[in-house]
Design a protein around this motif. Structure first.
Motif, PDB file in Angstrom:
ATOM      1  N   GLN A 102     -21.785 -10.145   8.609  1.00  0.00           N
ATOM      2  CA  GLN A 102     -21.175  -8.831   8.454  1.00  0.00           C
ATOM      3  C   GLN A 102     -20.075  -8.280   9.545  1.00  0.00           C
ATOM      4  O   GLN A 102     -19.094  -7.652   8.861  1.00  0.00           O
ATOM      5  CB  GLN A 102     -22.386  -7.762   8.673  1.00  0.00           C
ATOM      6  CG  GLN A 102     -22.115  -6.363   8.540  1.00  0.00           C
ATOM      7  CD  GLN A 102     -21.560  -6.210   7.154  1.00  0.00           C
ATOM      8  OE1 GLN A 102     -22.000  -6.519   6.149  1.00  0.00           O
ATOM      9  NE2 GLN A 102     -20.715  -5.201   6.759  1.00  0.00           N
ATOM     10  N   GLU A 103     -20.089  -8.733  10.735  1.00  0.00           N
ATOM     11  CA  GLU A 103     -19.252  -8.602  11.730  1.00  0.00           C
ATOM     12  C   GLU A 103     -17.767  -9.263  11.301  1.00  0.00           C
ATOM     13  O   GLU A 103     -16.831  -8.786  11.422  1.00  0.00           O
ATOM     14  CB  GLU A 103     -19.467  -9.005  13.022  1.00  0.00           C
ATOM     15  CG  GLU A 103     -20.392  -8.190  13.795  1.00  0.00           C
ATOM     16  CD  GLU A 103     -20.733  -8.548  15.047  1.00  0.00           C
ATOM     17  OE1 GLU A 103     -19.707  -8.574  15.969  1.00  0.00           O
ATOM     18  OE2 GLU A 103     -22.004  -8.351  15.496  1.00  0.00           O
ATOM     19  N   LEU A 104     -17.911 -10.434  10.646  1.00  0.00           N
ATOM     20  CA  LEU A 104     -16.753 -11.295  10.305  1.00  0.00           C
ATOM     21  C   LEU A 104     -16.160 -10.537   9.143  1.00  0.00           C
ATOM     22  O   LEU A 104     -14.816 -10.300   9.137  1.00  0.00           O
ATOM     23  CB  LEU A 104     -17.193 -12.608   9.997  1.00  0.00           C
ATOM     24  CG  LEU A 104     -17.060 -13.729  10.930  1.00  0.00           C
ATOM     25  CD1 LEU A 104     -17.840 -14.696  10.653  1.00  0.00           C
ATOM     26  CD2 LEU A 104     -16.025 -13.837  11.815  1.00  0.00           C
ATOM     27  N   VAL A 105     -16.680 -10.016   8.127  1.00  0.00           N
ATOM     28  CA  VAL A 105     -16.224  -9.349   6.909  1.00  0.00           C
ATOM     29  C   VAL A 105     -15.505  -8.003   7.506  1.00  0.00           C
ATOM     30  O   VAL A 105     -14.544  -7.748   6.983  1.00  0.00           O
ATOM     31  CB  VAL A 105     -17.435  -8.976   5.933  1.00  0.00           C
ATOM     32  CG1 VAL A 105     -16.802  -8.029   4.985  1.00  0.00           C
ATOM     33  CG2 VAL A 105     -17.852 -10.223   5.444  1.00  0.00           C
ATOM     34  N   ARG A 137     -12.298  -9.144   9.216  1.00  0.00           N
ATOM     35  CA  ARG A 137     -11.271  -9.512   8.240  1.00  0.00           C
ATOM     36  C   ARG A 137     -10.474  -8.265   7.671  1.00  0.00           C
ATOM     37  O   ARG A 137      -9.327  -8.170   7.495  1.00  0.00           O
ATOM     38  CB  ARG A 137     -11.994 -10.271   7.109  1.00  0.00           C
ATOM     39  CG  ARG A 137     -12.052 -11.730   7.577  1.00  0.00           C
ATOM     40  CD  ARG A 137     -12.525 -12.627   6.369  1.00  0.00           C
ATOM     41  NE  ARG A 137     -13.001 -13.878   6.853  1.00  0.00           N
ATOM     42  CZ  ARG A 137     -14.381 -14.212   7.145  1.00  0.00           C
ATOM     43  NH1 ARG A 137     -15.214 -13.312   6.363  1.00  0.00           N
ATOM     44  NH2 ARG A 137     -14.935 -15.273   7.607  1.00  0.00           N
ATOM     45  N   ALA A 138     -11.458  -7.307   7.002  1.00  0.00           N
ATOM     46  CA  ALA A 138     -11.068  -5.907   6.689  1.00  0.00           C
ATOM     47  C   ALA A 138     -10.021  -5.089   7.575  1.00  0.00           C
ATOM     48  O   ALA A 138      -8.967  -4.700   7.190  1.00  0.00           O
ATOM     49  CB  ALA A 138     -12.136  -5.400   6.203  1.00  0.00           C
ATOM     50  N   ASP A 139     -10.448  -5.205   8.823  1.00  0.00           N
ATOM     51  CA  ASP A 139      -9.809  -4.501   9.764  1.00  0.00           C
ATOM     52  C   ASP A 139      -8.248  -5.132  10.068  1.00  0.00           C
ATOM     53  O   ASP A 139      -7.463  -4.482  10.022  1.00  0.00           O
ATOM     54  CB  ASP A 139     -10.481  -4.139  11.122  1.00  0.00           C
ATOM     55  CG  ASP A 139     -11.503  -3.369  11.089  1.00  0.00           C
ATOM     56  OD1 ASP A 139     -11.769  -2.609  10.159  1.00  0.00           O
ATOM     57  OD2 ASP A 139     -12.457  -3.600  12.027  1.00  0.00           O
ATOM     58  N   GLU A 144      -6.198  -4.515   6.896  1.00  0.00           N
ATOM     59  CA  GLU A 144      -5.659  -3.405   7.016  1.00  0.00           C
ATOM     60  C   GLU A 144      -4.603  -3.104   8.099  1.00  0.00           C
ATOM     61  O   GLU A 144      -3.331  -2.404   7.795  1.00  0.00           O
ATOM     62  CB  GLU A 144      -6.774  -2.127   7.082  1.00  0.00           C
ATOM     63  CG  GLU A 144      -6.325  -0.824   6.906  1.00  0.00           C
ATOM     64  CD  GLU A 144      -7.275   0.055   7.448  1.00  0.00           C
ATOM     65  OE1 GLU A 144      -7.344   1.110   7.986  1.00  0.00           O
ATOM     66  OE2 GLU A 144      -8.566  -0.240   6.866  1.00  0.00           O
ATOM     67  N   VAL A 145      -4.645  -3.527   9.079  1.00  0.00           N
ATOM     68  CA  VAL A 145      -3.597  -3.388  10.212  1.00  0.00           C
ATOM     69  C   VAL A 145      -2.274  -4.049   9.682  1.00  0.00           C
ATOM     70  O   VAL A 145      -0.970  -3.566   9.934  1.00  0.00           O
ATOM     71  CB  VAL A 145      -3.880  -3.872  11.493  1.00  0.00           C
ATOM     72  CG1 VAL A 145      -2.616  -4.134  12.390  1.00  0.00           C
ATOM     73  CG2 VAL A 145      -4.958  -2.906  12.235  1.00  0.00           C
ATOM     74  N   VAL A 146      -2.553  -5.490   9.320  1.00  0.00           N
ATOM     75  CA  VAL A 146      -1.314  -6.215   8.640  1.00  0.00           C
ATOM     76  C   VAL A 146      -0.651  -5.648   7.668  1.00  0.00           C
ATOM     77  O   VAL A 146       0.558  -5.509   7.442  1.00  0.00           O
ATOM     78  CB  VAL A 146      -1.773  -7.480   8.461  1.00  0.00           C
ATOM     79  CG1 VAL A 146      -0.699  -8.375   7.761  1.00  0.00           C
ATOM     80  CG2 VAL A 146      -2.162  -8.491   9.667  1.00  0.00           C
TER      81      VAL A 146
END
Length: 194
Positions: free
Chosen positions: A128-131, A134-136, A139-141
């Protein structure tokens, strides 16, 4: 070698490279500017030691100076990083330690599963933390300006030097761009993942 280089081996060219590389070492190590003079002296000493190896039949004076100073800088940076780890920080996992219950156990038995995986360089993050990570990151990129987004994408699989060659942009410029990317990650609370 020119006559003036024989009488004064540290010419303006060599002094300029030494100053620039010493400044880089100070910035990389996050030291004060007073340390720059020490680095300049050490780089000068290392260059003077290597001067007898210069052969004008084998190469250009400026290329020789640049290579020697850059290699010395890399060695000094590596040595400083190794010194940070400090002597005596290694300990055998077979070492006997006191346990919380009052007995003694092997250090290896006191390691958590996450500690064991980290020793092997394995990723032990909960899925869950990895997911979420990855989303964060995605989003920043996605919010980066096009030139920074392109650089971030390329740095996933290439070195900064390779990207600089491919794009025809100086590494110093790309380092500034990387600094901008880092600032944006830090602003989003992702400093630990850089």
């Amino acid at each position: 070698m020119h006559h003036d280089q024989l009488s004064s081996p540290i010419d303006r060219f060599a002094a300029g490279i030494i100053r620039r590389k010493a400044r880089q070492l100070v910035e990389q190590a996050r030291l004060g500017h007073h340390d720059r003079e020490d680095f300049e002296q050490e780089l000068t000493r290392r260059l003077l030691e290597r001067l007898p190896a210069y052969d004008p039949a084998r190469g250009d004076w400026k290329a020789f100076i640049t290579t020697v100073v850059e290699r010395a800088t890399a060695s000094m940076h590596r040595d400083r990083r190794a010194a940070k780890r400090g002597p005596g920080t290694l300990i055998s996992l077979s070492e006997v330690i006191d346990s919380c219950e009052g007995g003694v156990i092997l250090l290896a038995d006191a390691l958590t599963p996450r500690d064991r995986a980290a020793r092997r360089g394995l990723d032990t993050w909960p899925e869950q933390e990895l997911v979420q990570l990855r989303a964060d990151v995605t989003e920043v990129v996605a919010e980066l300006p096009p030139k920074l987004r392109q650089l971030a994408q390329q740095l996933k699989s290439k070195s900064l030097a390779a990207v600089a060659r491919e794009l025809g942009i100086p590494r110093t410029t790309l380092r500034e761009w990387v600094r901008e990317i880092r600032i944006r990650f830090e602003q989003r609370g992702l400093r630990n993942y850089l």
